[in-house]
Design a protein around this motif. Structure first.
Motif, PDB file in Angstrom:
ATOM      1  N   UNK A 119      14.264 -29.087   3.069  1.00  0.00           N
ATOM      2  CA  UNK A 119      13.012 -28.884   2.806  1.00  0.00           C
ATOM      3  C   UNK A 119      12.802 -27.113   2.758  1.00  0.00           C
ATOM      4  N   UNK A 120      13.309 -26.453   3.473  1.00  0.00           N
ATOM      5  CA  UNK A 120      13.401 -24.952   3.603  1.00  0.00           C
ATOM      6  C   UNK A 120      13.825 -24.653   2.407  1.00  0.00           C
ATOM      7  N   UNK A 121      15.117 -24.938   2.104  1.00  0.00           N
ATOM      8  CA  UNK A 121      15.846 -24.380   0.649  1.00  0.00           C
ATOM      9  C   UNK A 121      14.887 -24.887  -0.376  1.00  0.00           C
ATOM     10  N   UNK A 122      14.224 -25.999  -0.702  1.00  0.00           N
ATOM     11  CA  UNK A 122      13.469 -26.120  -1.691  1.00  0.00           C
ATOM     12  C   UNK A 122      12.298 -25.318  -1.664  1.00  0.00           C
ATOM     13  N   UNK A 123      11.634 -25.084  -0.834  1.00  0.00           N
ATOM     14  CA  UNK A 123      10.440 -24.264  -0.539  1.00  0.00           C
ATOM     15  C   UNK A 123      10.705 -22.851  -0.875  1.00  0.00           C
ATOM     16  N   UNK A 124      11.874 -22.552  -0.519  1.00  0.00           N
ATOM     17  CA  UNK A 124      12.362 -21.148  -1.025  1.00  0.00           C
ATOM     18  C   UNK A 124      12.798 -21.218  -2.459  1.00  0.00           C
ATOM     19  N   UNK A 125      13.920 -21.883  -2.772  1.00  0.00           N
ATOM     20  CA  UNK A 125      14.432 -21.721  -4.253  1.00  0.00           C
ATOM     21  C   UNK A 125      13.623 -22.382  -5.464  1.00  0.00           C
ATOM     22  N   UNK A 126      12.741 -23.234  -5.080  1.00  0.00           N
ATOM     23  CA  UNK A 126      11.874 -23.602  -6.166  1.00  0.00           C
ATOM     24  C   UNK A 126      10.572 -22.987  -6.227  1.00  0.00           C
TER      25      UNK A 126
END
Length: 206
Positions: A119-126
Motif C-alpha cells: 500500500x505504501x509503495x502504491x501510494x508513493x509510485x501511483x
C-alpha cells in the motif's frame, strides 16, 4: 565548502516544503503509526522511494517525464482509482459500530507486513504529484544550482528521511489517544475525506 552548503540547505528547505504537504501517503503513514502496525517498514519504504525519485529527478528523469506527458495522465488515472478505493474503505470503517471496531482490532493487528508495504509503495509510485513535485520540480531546481546540484539532492533526501521518521515516530506516541472506537472513527473520517478529495482532484485534472 560553502559553495555546497548553500545548495544543501536549499535542498533541505525545498524538500521539506514539498514533502510535508498532507496527502494520501502522509495520511497512511500517520494512520499506521497510530495503529503501531509495521511503522518502521512503511517509513523506510516511503523515505527510500523519495530518495530514489529525488536522485532520478536530479539525474535527468524529469526531462524524460516532461517529454512524455501521457505518463502523468496514466499515473493520475491509476492513482485516482487506488486512492478512491482507500477513501471508500476508510469511510466504511468510519460507519462501523463500536462493537465491530473492537471485534476487528485483533484482526487488524495481524494484518500482513507485505500488504502494508504494498500500500505504501502504491501510494508513493501511483501518485502523479510525486513526479510533478519530486522529479520535475525538484530536479529542475537542483540543476539550477550547477555543480551544487548533488548537494541540493542530499539536502532534499535528508528532509524526506527526517520527515517520515518524525511522522511515523510521532504517530506512535499518539497511539494512547486512540484507545476508544470513537477516536478511530474520527481518524478514519479524516482519512476518507482526504483520500476521496485527492481522487476527485486527480480525475478532474486529467
Amino acid at each position: 565548502m560553502s559553495s555546497y552548503l548553500l545548495p544543501a540547505i536549499a535542498g533541505l528547505l525545498t524538500g521539506a516544503g514539498l514533502i510535508v504537504a498532507i496527502g494520501p501517503q502522509n495520511v497512511f503513514v500517520l494512520r499506521q503509526g497510530v495503529a503501531r502496525r509495521h511503522t518502521g517498514a512503511i517509513v523506510a519504504v516511503c523515505a527510500i522511494s523519495d530518495v530514489v525519485l529525488i536522485v532520478a529527478g536530479v539525474a535527468g528523469l524529469g526531462a524524460i517525464v516532461a517529454a512524455h506527458p501521457q505518463v502523468i495522465t496514466v499515473a493520475k488515472l491509476l492513482g485516482g482509482l487506488y486512492v478512491l478505493v482507500l477513501g471508500l474503505l476508510a469511510a466504511k470503517r468510519c460507519l462501523r459500530s463500536n462493537e465491530a471496531i473492537a471485534a476487528n482490532a485483533e484482526e487488524a493487528e495481524s494484518a500482513g507486513r507485505w500488504v502494508a508495504v504494498g500500500t505504501a509503495l502504491a501510494l508513493t509510485w501511483l501518485n502523479p504529484h510525486v513526479y510533478l513535485d519530486t522529479v520535475l520540480t525538484m530536479g529542475a531546481i537542483a540543476n539550477g544550482h550547477g555543480n551544487g546540484k548533488w548537494a541540493f539532492a542530499i539536502g532534499a533526501c535528508v528532509a524526506s528521511i527526517l520527515w517520515f521518521t518524525a511522522l511515523g515516530g510521532g504517530a506512535r506516541r499518539l497511539s494512547h489517544l486512540f484507545a476508544s472506537p470513537r477516536a478511530w472513527k474520527i481518524l478514519d473520517a479524516v482519512v476518507a475525506v482526504i483520500m476521496i478529495g485527492m481522487a476527485v482532484a486527480l480525475f478532474a485534472s486529467i
